[in-house]
Design a protein around this motif. Structure first.
Motif, mmCIF file in Angstrom:
data_model
loop_
_atom_site.group_PDB
_atom_site.id
_atom_site.type_symbol
_atom_site.label_atom_id
_atom_site.label_comp_id
_atom_site.label_asym_id
_atom_site.label_seq_id
_atom_site.Cartn_x
_atom_site.Cartn_y
_atom_site.Cartn_z
ATOM 1 N N PHE A 53 0.838 -1.195 0.000
ATOM 2 C CA PHE A 53 0.000 0.000 0.000
ATOM 3 C C PHE A 53 0.877 1.250 0.000
ATOM 4 C CE2 PHE A 53 -3.030 -3.160 1.217
ATOM 5 C CZ PHE A 53 -4.256 -2.685 0.776
ATOM 6 N N THR A 54 0.626 2.109 -0.974
ATOM 7 C CA THR A 54 1.356 3.365 -1.135
ATOM 8 C C THR A 54 0.359 4.482 -1.398
ATOM 9 O OG1 THR A 54 1.605 2.917 -3.508
ATOM 10 C CG2 THR A 54 3.421 2.228 -2.057
ATOM 11 N N PRO A 55 0.758 5.746 -1.241
ATOM 12 C CA PRO A 55 -0.188 6.859 -1.437
ATOM 13 C C PRO A 55 -0.801 6.909 -2.830
ATOM 14 C CG PRO A 55 1.739 7.618 -0.228
ATOM 15 C CD PRO A 55 2.044 6.215 -0.669
ATOM 16 N N ASP A 56 -0.101 6.380 -3.850
ATOM 17 C CA ASP A 56 -0.632 6.461 -5.219
ATOM 18 C C ASP A 56 -1.385 5.199 -5.635
ATOM 19 O OD1 ASP A 56 1.574 4.835 -5.273
ATOM 20 O OD2 ASP A 56 2.414 5.666 -7.126
ATOM 21 N N LEU A 57 -1.581 4.258 -4.727
ATOM 22 C CA LEU A 57 -2.314 3.039 -5.050
ATOM 23 C C LEU A 57 -3.790 3.361 -5.270
ATOM 24 C CD1 LEU A 57 -1.602 -0.095 -5.141
ATOM 25 C CD2 LEU A 57 -2.746 -0.209 -2.907
ATOM 26 N N LEU A 58 -4.398 2.775 -6.290
ATOM 27 C CA LEU A 58 -5.797 3.011 -6.616
ATOM 28 C C LEU A 58 -6.650 1.814 -6.185
ATOM 29 C CD1 LEU A 58 -5.391 4.452 -10.235
ATOM 30 C CD2 LEU A 58 -5.746 5.736 -8.111
ATOM 31 N N GLY A 81 -1.441 -7.399 3.226
ATOM 32 C CA GLY A 81 -1.525 -5.969 2.947
ATOM 33 C C GLY A 81 -0.453 -5.239 3.726
ATOM 34 N N ASP A 82 0.617 -4.871 3.049
ATOM 35 C CA ASP A 82 1.769 -4.279 3.733
ATOM 36 C C ASP A 82 1.600 -2.772 3.874
ATOM 37 O OD1 ASP A 82 4.147 -4.573 5.064
ATOM 38 O OD2 ASP A 82 5.400 -4.468 3.283
ATOM 39 N N GLU A 83 1.705 -2.297 5.117
ATOM 40 C CA GLU A 83 1.588 -0.870 5.443
ATOM 41 C C GLU A 83 0.288 -0.291 4.886
ATOM 42 O OE1 GLU A 83 5.483 0.611 4.012
ATOM 43 O OE2 GLU A 83 5.955 0.863 6.143
ATOM 44 N N ILE A 84 -0.810 -0.888 5.286
ATOM 45 C CA ILE A 84 -2.123 -0.538 4.744
ATOM 46 C C ILE A 84 -2.469 0.923 4.975
ATOM 47 C CG2 ILE A 84 -3.308 -1.300 6.855
ATOM 48 C CD1 ILE A 84 -5.639 -2.207 5.111
ATOM 49 N N ASN A 85 -1.973 1.521 6.053
ATOM 50 C CA ASN A 85 -2.351 2.906 6.341
ATOM 51 C C ASN A 85 -1.446 3.929 5.666
ATOM 52 O OD1 ASN A 85 -0.232 2.209 8.102
ATOM 53 N ND2 ASN A 85 -0.906 3.644 9.671
ATOM 54 N N ALA A 95 -1.791 4.045 2.329
ATOM 55 C CA ALA A 95 -2.671 4.340 1.199
ATOM 56 C C ALA A 95 -3.782 5.277 1.655
ATOM 57 C CB ALA A 95 -3.265 3.052 0.637
ATOM 58 N N SER A 96 -4.414 5.925 0.705
ATOM 59 C CA SER A 96 -5.489 6.855 1.028
ATOM 60 C C SER A 96 -6.713 6.102 1.529
ATOM 61 C CB SER A 96 -5.867 7.670 -0.211
ATOM 62 O OG SER A 96 -6.457 6.823 -1.177
ATOM 63 N N PRO A 97 -7.574 6.754 2.307
ATOM 64 C CA PRO A 97 -8.812 6.093 2.753
ATOM 65 C C PRO A 97 -9.644 5.551 1.598
ATOM 66 C CG PRO A 97 -8.457 8.107 3.992
ATOM 67 C CD PRO A 97 -7.408 8.082 2.913
ATOM 68 N N LYS A 98 -9.615 6.210 0.443
ATOM 69 C CA LYS A 98 -10.372 5.731 -0.718
ATOM 70 C C LYS A 98 -9.881 4.352 -1.140
ATOM 71 C CE LYS A 98 -11.498 6.898 -5.525
ATOM 72 N NZ LYS A 98 -11.326 7.898 -6.614
ATOM 73 N N THR A 99 -8.568 4.161 -1.167
ATOM 74 C CA THR A 99 -8.017 2.865 -1.549
ATOM 75 C C THR A 99 -8.230 1.834 -0.453
ATOM 76 O OG1 THR A 99 -6.370 3.929 -2.950
ATOM 77 C CG2 THR A 99 -5.927 1.670 -2.278
ATOM 78 N N GLN A 100 -8.085 2.245 0.793
ATOM 79 C CA GLN A 100 -8.336 1.325 1.904
ATOM 80 C C GLN A 100 -9.754 0.772 1.839
ATOM 81 O OE1 GLN A 100 -7.545 3.346 5.584
ATOM 82 N NE2 GLN A 100 -5.483 3.956 4.997
ATOM 83 N N SER A 101 -10.692 1.629 1.447
ATOM 84 C CA SER A 101 -12.099 1.215 1.420
ATOM 85 C C SER A 101 -12.373 0.158 0.355
ATOM 86 C CB SER A 101 -13.010 2.424 1.191
ATOM 87 O OG SER A 101 -12.807 2.982 -0.096
ATOM 88 N N ALA A 102 -11.438 -0.049 -0.569
ATOM 89 C CA ALA A 102 -11.621 -1.091 -1.577
ATOM 90 C C ALA A 102 -11.691 -2.470 -0.943
ATOM 91 C CB ALA A 102 -10.477 -1.042 -2.593
ATOM 92 N N LEU A 103 -11.200 -2.597 0.288
ATOM 93 C CA LEU A 103 -11.207 -3.883 0.971
ATOM 94 C C LEU A 103 -12.478 -4.133 1.776
ATOM 95 C CD1 LEU A 103 -7.536 -4.005 2.329
ATOM 96 C CD2 LEU A 103 -8.522 -5.502 0.589
ATOM 97 N N ALA A 154 -2.993 -7.621 7.480
ATOM 98 C CA ALA A 154 -2.525 -6.274 7.129
ATOM 99 C C ALA A 154 -1.584 -5.753 8.202
ATOM 100 C CB ALA A 154 -3.705 -5.326 6.965
ATOM 101 N N THR A 155 -0.548 -5.080 7.772
ATOM 102 C CA THR A 155 0.359 -4.426 8.713
ATOM 103 C C THR A 155 0.162 -2.921 8.607
ATOM 104 O OG1 THR A 155 2.245 -4.122 7.193
ATOM 105 C CG2 THR A 155 2.023 -6.266 8.280
ATOM 106 N N GLN A 156 0.386 -2.250 9.726
ATOM 107 C CA GLN A 156 0.331 -0.790 9.685
ATOM 108 C C GLN A 156 1.278 -0.216 10.717
ATOM 109 O OE1 GLN A 156 -3.356 1.130 10.643
ATOM 110 N NE2 GLN A 156 -3.403 0.420 12.750
#
Length: 361
Positions: free
Chosen positions: A114-119, A150-154, A156-164, A190-192
């Motif tokens: 999970f990265t900030p630019d992940l969609l 899910g590595d470093e899930i937090n 990514a943006s909340p929008k991408t997190q919500s995909a799960l 998931a790790t955070q």
């Protein structure tokens, strides 16, 4: 008892079921709160569950040295068909725990960084136009696996997190009005990093509530760290880790665990414990009804790991903090006073009267 030629594990737990005599734990079916829909589980099956889960745990402990309680919570989450959130500072073995658990089971595994630019489509998949057929074809995303790391899930943006959200709760993915079912077992590990660290987003409440349990690994004690240096400094133990179970066997373990007896008194105790979090002045958000379900499922799994076909109060108390604490949201005043959700759950455990354990066989 048969042995799997692929993993060398005992498959005796698969498909075997015996009813217990009437009047003993696990003997009732459709008996209201004390046994509604309960079929029962025999002693031999419980020993199979404990044996196979023990092999998985021992495999994981080859990588995560000196953290047996963390590994036990991971096994409880696996047997209760839940999802696990591993939160801690970098470098303590969060990803190693997730990868070791994945490698211990011969099943489909995927990893999402999970990265900030992940969609969201990078997680669930996307429909791609096929020019030769003139149709859109769905390309499955990495969430289509039995075990998703899910590595470093937090990060990514909340929008991408919500995909799960749909994946974790309903075990399906809906894209372009078409629903695709996920194979079972399905588990997200998931790790955070702590939210105080730079570049992190707080998980939405709905996302945290879908994790059955949360654990913090913490730093190893000096003896465990010394053992880690001796055993891991020259090689990566993950490269030598092989599967000791498979997806079919894990499905049978989950099915068997769901039949562990839970007395009516302990069901009411679980409801009272979860309900008490909603009345605490220090909290602006208590535990949800989903938390109650996760609590009783985890208690059954904890009992099975202990070699019992019935739940006792100690099972509920042992997993209450990992199952409940991450769902609780402190008031600003409680946060300023540096109260912790785990501390509040432990206080409730000390206040709520504990019911008598069910009669043993």
């Amino acid at each position: 008892m048969t042995t799997s030629p692929r993993t060398g594990t005992d498959d005796g737990v698969l498909g075997r079921h015996e009813h217990l005599p009437v009047g003993e734990p696990g003997a009732h079916a459709g008996a209201g709160i004390d046994g509604a829909g309960f079929e029962g589980i025999d002693r031999e099956t419980i020993e199979d569950v404990r044996s196979v889960a023990g092999r998985i745990g021992a495999n994981v402990e080859r990588v995560l040295v000196g953290k047996p309680e963390v590994v036990r919570i991971a096994l409880v989450t696996l047997l209760s068909e839940g999802h696990l959130l591993v939160e801690d500072v970098p470098g303590v073995g969060k990803t190693s725990l997730a990868k070791a658990l994945a490698r211990s089971i011969d099943c489909s595994v995927s990893r999402i960084q999970f990265t900030p630019d992940l969609l969201p489509s990078d997680v669930t998949g996307v429909s791609i136009f096929n020019r030769s057929t003139g149709d859109f074809e769905f390309s499955h995303g990495p969430v289509f696996a039995n075990l998703v790391v899910g590595d470093e899930i937090n990060r990514a943006s909340p929008k991408t997190q919500s995909a799960l959200l749909e994946c974790m709760e309903e075990r399906q993915v809906t894209v372009d009005n078409t629903t695709y079912l996920l194979d079972r077992p399905f588990m997200v590990v998931a790790t955070q990093n702590p939210i105080e660290m730079e570049g992190t987003y707080a998980l939405p409440d709905a996302q945290r509530d879908r994790f059955a349990a949360r654990v913090s690994i913490g730093y190893p004690d000096p003896s465990a760290e010394l053992a880690m240096i001796d055993e891991h400094s020259g090689h990566d133990p993950l490269t030598e880790l092989g599967p000791v179970s498979d997806a079919a066997q894990v499905r049978s373990l989950i099915a068997a665990t769901s039949r562990v007896f839970l007395a009516g008194e302990l069901r009411r105790y679980a409801i009272e414990l979860v309900g008490a979090t909603r009345r605490l002045a220090e909290l602006r958000l208590g535990a949800s009804p989903r938390a109650t379900l996760h609590l009783v499922r985890a208690a059954r799994a904890h009992a099975a790991l202990s070699g019992r076909e019935y739940v006792v109060p100690d099972d509920l108390q042992a997993i209450a903090v990992p199952v409940l604490a991450h769902r609780l949201v402190l008031t600003p005043e409680a946060a300023a006073a540096r109260r912790s959700p785990g501390e509040l759950v432990r206080a409730l455990l000390g206040k709520i009267p504990v019911p008598h354990a069910p009669a043993r066989r």
